[in-house]
Design a protein around this motif. Structure first.
Motif: not given
Length: 183
Positions: A21-28
């Motif tokens: 999750p720290a690589t951005g899927w949660m933001w996307a």
């Protein structure tokens, strides 16, 4: 097959990063859910990819050129960049504006900082060394050829990360849409 293993490791580490999750899927996914458009989630992957690839490319270039880095200098430069960013970001803004959702540039910077902080490029070093050095001695490899291999590895790594990130973010958007439509 032996020369394929470093490439598989580079792609596999990218896929694992895509699950984190720290690589951005949660933001996307958050961008997609907030706008009620799964396409927005996929468009958020562009700045995530730019930030991640920039971080990994720095380490890949260092491996390709055989650069040794002085720890103190790197810490001072990193700390200076964080302070500079904070001053530029916070100057002349009200606290409410600071809490506003980040744009594409903010997301790219966040992605760069997260990838750098959790050592995305450093994890690739064991796979990059065989790719950049190959079967010849280090003196016989031109720096430009080694750099091209390292940048190709960055591309493979980032593509694998983005593919998995896109799948997870799209799945979250689709799952939340189903949950919200049923309630």
């Amino acid at each position: 097959m032996e020369s394929l293993w470093p490439w598989l490791v580079v792609a596999g580490l990218g896929a694992i990063h895509g699950l984190n999750p720290a690589t951005g899927w949660m933001w996307a996914a958050a961008w997609g859910v907030r706008s009620k458009d799964r396409g927005q989630a996929l468009r958020a992957l562009v700045p995530i990819a730019v930030g991640h690839a920039a971080s990994v490319a720095l380490v890949a270039a260092a491996v390709a050129f055989g650069v040794s880095m002085d720890r103190t200098v790197m810490q001072v430069v990193a700390g200076g960049l964080v302070v500079l960013f904070a001053v530029l970001h916070l100057s002349g803004r009200t606290p409410k504006a600071v809490r506003a959702p980040a744009g594409h540039a903010g997301l790219a910077l966040w992605s760069f900082m997260m990838a750098t902080a959790h050592g995305a490029g450093l994890m690739l070093v064991p796979a990059l060394i065989p790719l950049c050095m190959g079967d010849t001695s280090a003196r016989d490899i031109a720096a430009s050829g080694s750099l091209m291999l390292a940048l190709a590895a960055v591309g493979v790594h980032t593509a694998a990360m983005l593919a998995v990130t896109a799948l997870v973010a799209s799945g979250v958007c689709r799952g939340l849409k189903l949950i919200l439509s049923n309630s």
